[in-house]
Design an enzyme around this catalytic site. Structure first.
Site, PDB file in Angstrom:
ATOM      1  CG  ASP A   1      -1.819   1.186   1.346  1.00 11.69           C
ATOM      2  OD1 ASP A   1      -2.331   1.602   0.289  1.00 11.69           O
ATOM      3  OD2 ASP A   1      -2.017   1.717   2.442  1.00 11.69           O
ATOM      4  CB  SER A   2       0.167   4.797  -0.577  1.00 11.32           C
ATOM      5  OG  SER A   2      -0.901   4.976   0.328  1.00 11.32           O
TER       6      SER A   2
ATOM      7  CB  CYS B   1      -9.376   4.655   0.613  1.00  9.13           C
ATOM      8  SG  CYS B   1      -7.730   5.082   1.266  1.00  9.13           S
ATOM      9  CB  THR B   2      -6.672  -0.282   2.219  1.00 14.68           C
ATOM     10  OG1 THR B   2      -5.562   0.469   1.719  1.00 14.68           O
ATOM     11  CG2 THR B   2      -7.157  -1.263   1.176  1.00 14.68           C
ATOM     12  CG  HIS B   3      -4.974   4.916   4.490  1.00  9.40           C
ATOM     13  ND1 HIS B   3      -4.434   4.440   3.317  1.00  9.40           N
ATOM     14  CD2 HIS B   3      -3.927   5.402   5.220  1.00  9.40           C
ATOM     15  CE1 HIS B   3      -3.126   4.636   3.331  1.00  9.40           C
ATOM     16  NE2 HIS B   3      -2.787   5.211   4.467  1.00  9.40           N
TER      17      HIS B   3
ATOM     18  CD  GLU C   1       0.159   6.677   6.158  1.00  8.44           C
ATOM     19  OE1 GLU C   1       1.231   6.549   6.770  1.00  8.44           O
ATOM     20  OE2 GLU C   1      -0.408   5.731   5.555  1.00  8.44           O
TER      21      GLU C   1
ATOM     22  CB  CYS D   1      -3.158   0.455  -2.498  1.00  6.52           C
ATOM     23  SG  CYS D   1      -3.163   2.195  -2.945  1.00  6.52           S
ATOM     24  CG  ASN D   2      -9.598   0.666  -2.774  1.00 10.12           C
ATOM     25  OD1 ASN D   2     -10.517   0.028  -3.246  1.00 10.12           O
ATOM     26  ND2 ASN D   2      -9.218   0.510  -1.521  1.00 10.12           N
ATOM     27  CB  THR D   3      -4.747   4.894  -4.975  1.00 13.05           C
ATOM     28  OG1 THR D   3      -5.590   5.467  -3.976  1.00 13.05           O
ATOM     29  CG2 THR D   3      -4.206   5.962  -5.881  1.00 13.05           C
TER      30      THR D   3
HETATM   31  N1  DGL Z   1      -4.781   3.146   0.944  1.00 13.26           N
HETATM   32  C1  DGL Z   1      -4.828   3.630  -0.361  1.00 13.26           C
HETATM   33  C2  DGL Z   1      -6.091   3.308  -1.112  1.00 13.26           C
HETATM   34  O1  DGL Z   1      -6.669   2.281  -0.838  1.00 13.26           O
HETATM   35  C3  DGL Z   1      -4.107   4.865  -0.783  1.00 13.26           C
HETATM   36  C4  DGL Z   1      -4.273   6.123  -0.063  1.00 13.26           C
HETATM   37  C5  DGL Z   1      -3.359   7.196  -0.578  1.00 13.26           C
HETATM   38  O2  DGL Z   1      -2.133   7.000  -0.577  1.00 13.26           O
HETATM   39  O3  DGL Z   1      -3.837   8.254  -0.984  1.00 13.26           O
HETATM   40  O4  DGL Z   1      -6.498   4.015  -1.989  1.00 13.26           O
END
Ligand code: DGL
Length: 272
Positions: free
Chosen positions: A10-11, A188-190, A155, A73-75
């Site tokens: 992930d990011s 978004c996984t966050h 974060e 990570c969805n992005t």
């Molecule tokens: N966790 C990520 C997602 O699922 C990326 C969030 C990010 O870096 O902007 O999209």
């Protein structure tokens, strides 16, 4: 049987919400996680940059001979999944969009009003509405909302805090009202780290988590390919970060427990 690592990335710390599900449903598996904490967030970056960063992480995981890559990570999944599959033709690469969309298709009806919460990059890719409409054209009420402040706050560890509640209300109060949303997709996984805030602020709105859906898809894919780990998997789970920040380590402990409880967790700093 295959005792090699599952590579999860992930990011930043968001992918840890997927690792939590993986450890629950696949306790024999060992995870090699990479969070690009030095360069997060990805969601406001260009497709070209997101692709370049994800190739660097993919190359690192491939060099460690992972048996599968889970793009938690969805992005990245919405921008670069196909590119990753082409770059690593011998490694199964699982993303978030397909599995989460399948759950939406199964669990939602044409009367549901679905809110997709995601990063700017995921929203502008249109990956979710496209995927859902491929198999369930009757689901018409799909509305997307980019929430770019969430990831930097998460974060920083600002979650159970009035500032986060203000950020949530800033994006969601008008959005939920305008479209009369009754289901929210945490695309978004966050965002599953905000699940308690969302339940408290908007009780009664159902949540669908992309972190959980990708974990289920990884399990199904390993079963299908006969690649599950055996009972004698002695490896340790390893967590790499491009910036091994205090918050990254704190977040791992808050999700998985202390080092005493989990002596098999290992942390490493790695600049790509
Ligand atoms: N966790 C990520 C997602 O699922 C990326 C969030 C990010 O870096 O902007 O999209």
């Amino acid at each position: 049987m295959d005792n090699r690592y599952i590579g999860v990335f992930d990011s930043g710390i968001g992918g840890l919400t997927t690792v939590r599900h993986l450890m629950k449903i696949l306790p024999r598996e060992r995870i090699l996680f990479f969070g690009d904490t030095a360069r997060t967030p990805y969601g406001s970056k260009s497709g070209e940059t997101i692709r370049k960063f994800s190739f660097q992480i993919g190359d690192f995981l491939k060099a460690h001979d992972v048996k599968m890559m889970a793009v938690a990570c969805n992005t990245i999944s919405s921008v670069a999944l196909q590119d990753l599959r082409e770059r690593y033709p011998d490694i199964p690469v699982v993303g978030t969009i397909g599995p989460t969309s399948r759950n939406i298709e199964k669990s939602c009806s044409k009367d549901d009003r679905i809110g997709i919460l995601a990063t700017k990059a995921t929203v502008s890719s249109g990956a979710y509405p496209k995927k859902i409409h491929e198999h369930a054209p009757e689901i018409q009420h799909i509305y997307q909302k980019a929430c770019p402040i969430f990831v930097p706050l998460i974060e920083e560890g600002v979650i159970d805090h009035p500032i986060m509640d203000m950020a949530i209300r800033y994006y969601l109060d008008p959005f939920l009202k305008e479209y009369d949303i009754n289901k929210l997709v945490l695309a978004c996984t966050h965002y599953p780290l905000l699940s308690a805030n969302l339940n408290r602020l908007y009780p009664g709105i159902e949540q669908i988590s992309s972190s959980k859906e990708i974990a289920i898809a990884v399990k199904m894919e390993l079963e299908k390919r006969n690649m599950l780990a055996g009972p004698d998997n002695a490896k340790r789970n390893i967590f790499y970060a491009s910036d091994l920040s205090e918050n990254f380590v704190r977040m791992i402990h808050s999700i998985f427990g202390s080092l005493e409880e989990n002596p098999d967790l290992e942390f490493k700093n790695l600049e790509l």
